[in-house]
Design an enzyme around this catalytic site. Structure first.
Site, mmCIF file in Angstrom:
data_model
loop_
_atom_site.group_PDB
_atom_site.id
_atom_site.type_symbol
_atom_site.label_atom_id
_atom_site.label_comp_id
_atom_site.label_asym_id
_atom_site.label_seq_id
_atom_site.Cartn_x
_atom_site.Cartn_y
_atom_site.Cartn_z
ATOM 1 N N HIS A 34 0.849 -1.251 -0.366
ATOM 2 C CA HIS A 34 0.060 -0.047 -0.114
ATOM 3 C C HIS A 34 0.561 1.192 0.057
ATOM 4 C CE1 HIS A 34 0.586 0.096 4.372
ATOM 5 N NE2 HIS A 34 0.580 -1.247 4.660
ATOM 6 N N GLY A 36 2.378 3.373 2.337
ATOM 7 C CA GLY A 36 2.902 2.722 3.242
ATOM 8 C C GLY A 36 3.884 2.874 3.089
ATOM 9 N N HIS A 37 3.987 0.760 2.227
ATOM 10 C CA HIS A 37 5.350 0.535 1.612
ATOM 11 C C HIS A 37 5.754 1.692 0.452
ATOM 12 C CE1 HIS A 37 3.280 -3.010 2.683
ATOM 13 N NE2 HIS A 37 3.932 -3.299 3.393
ATOM 14 N N GLN A 153 7.970 -3.713 16.821
ATOM 15 C CA GLN A 153 9.231 -4.357 15.686
ATOM 16 C C GLN A 153 10.729 -3.498 14.965
ATOM 17 O OE1 GLN A 153 7.888 -6.457 11.984
ATOM 18 N NE2 GLN A 153 8.289 -4.198 10.531
ATOM 19 N N ARG A 187 -3.886 -5.394 6.237
ATOM 20 C CA ARG A 187 -4.369 -5.921 7.181
ATOM 21 C C ARG A 187 -6.390 -5.795 6.777
ATOM 22 N NH1 ARG A 187 0.212 -8.399 10.328
ATOM 23 N NH2 ARG A 187 -0.146 -10.425 10.283
HETATM 24 O O1 PAF Z 1 6.946 -5.722 8.761
HETATM 25 C C1 PAF Z 1 7.007 -6.439 7.867
HETATM 26 O O2 PAF Z 1 6.253 -6.415 6.974
HETATM 27 C C2 PAF Z 1 7.779 -7.424 7.750
HETATM 28 O O3 PAF Z 1 7.252 -7.727 9.253
HETATM 29 C C3 PAF Z 1 9.043 -7.573 7.484
HETATM 30 C C4 PAF Z 1 9.887 -6.595 8.178
HETATM 31 C C5 PAF Z 1 9.115 -7.651 6.269
HETATM 32 C C6 PAF Z 1 9.811 -8.697 8.032
HETATM 33 O O4 PAF Z 1 9.183 -10.157 7.453
#
Ligand code: PAF
Length: 300
Positions: A34, A36-37, A153, A187
């Site tokens: 999306h 964000g990425h 994370q 999600r």
């Molecule tokens: O944030 C994510 O999409 C996942 O946790 C990552 C960092 C790609 C690791 O699988």
């Protein structure tokens, strides 16, 4: 844009690029991309000569009752988006090449992984740390870009990089939000339209905390109660946690004294969403654009 599946090939190509003094930016993803990425890819393109996105749905970060098999896989669409975003390389490894049948080495995640997601999703950060370290080995980048949306994370990856002396710079990028404030997430596509409306409660709860802080409230118990009450008003189905925590250690705070982050995990039907807001004591928080109905994307 080059799409590479082979582990040796991606490594060799990027080693050549490094020898040519090219700066390489890495954007690890699980696909279902999306905006964000794509904002991470844009940042990598702005700051590096070569951008590398990885698409790999990492089985080891999903618990036995989680959505691994259901996780959206939209490779062709993802590649289109990445092409349009000007991504240089996309690395799409096969699961059995990343985890050979005899694979048995995992990263023991750092302390900051223990609470919150770590408690509710046992083994999750072990899987995340392991795959991220593998990707760092395979893609010899200078900088790796992660979204602040997955705040814990990000903290886990930063600690791992420090603890294991990994020569990679970690850049944290803002959470990208929908017009109404909902944090973009792969999600979100699981939400029914009715759940989508209720999901906005997460953002409203975070905004409420910042409003209270702006008004001088510093008792974290009051801030936490305010989040719970907003989430209840929004009729989210359940709340895993809603807490103001130390921005570095993620340990609970008693008083907000100028630094802290509000973190939430809540469920709408079968979908579990997380969000967070880095709080600011000054009335102008650049992470927060208010909870107006016309709130623009890009906060935090
Ligand atoms: O944030 C994510 O999409 C996942 O946790 C990552 C960092 C790609 C690791 O699988």
């Amino acid at each position: 844009m080059k799409v590479i599946h082979d582990l040796n090939e991606i490594h060799t190509q990027l080693e050549f690029a490094r020898r040519d003094s090219k700066r390489i930016g890495l954007v690890p993803t699980m696909g279902a991309l999306h905006d964000g990425h794509l904002s991470l890819v844009k940042r990598a393109n702005d700051e590096c000569d070569i951008s590398v996105a990885t698409i790999f749905v990492n089985p080891t970060q999903f618990g036995p009752n989680e959505d691994l098999t259901k996780y959206p896989r939209t490779l062709e669409k993802d590649l289109d988006h990445l092409r349009q975003a000007g991504c240089s390389f996309v690395f799409v490894p096969a699961a059995d090449k990343i985890y050979a049948p005899n694979h048995s080495t995992y990263v023991e995640p750092p302390t900051v992984a223990n609470r919150w997601e770590g408690e509710i999703r046992p083994g999750h950060f072990r899987g995340v740390a392991t795959i991220v370290l593998k990707l760092f080995q395979l893609v010899p980048a200078h900088i790796a870009y992660f979204g602040r949306k997955d705040y814990q994370q990000l903290a886990v990856i930063r600690a791992m990089v420090d603890d294991l002396n990994i020569p990679m710079r970690i850049e944290a990028c803002p959470t990208i939000r929908e017009q109404d404030g909902l944090a973009m997430s792969s999600r979100n596509r699981y939400l029914s339209s009715e759940e989508r409306k209720r999901a906005l409660g997460l953002w409203h709860a975070l905004c409420r905390v910042q409003e209270l802080v702006n008004d001088g409230e510093d008792r974290v118990s009051t801030l936490n109660d305010a989040m719970q009450s907003k989430l209840k008003d929004a009729s989210v189905d359940s709340v895993d946690y809603a807490n103001v925590v130390d921005a570095d250690t993620l340990e609970p705070l008693e008083r907000f004294q100028g630094q802290g982050v509000a973190i939430i995990a809540a469920r709408l039907g079968k979908t579990r969403l997380i969000d967070n807001l880095t709080l600011s004591q000054s009335s102008s928080n650049s992470n927060y654009d208010g909870c107006r109905d016309d709130a623009q994307g890009g906060a935090d």
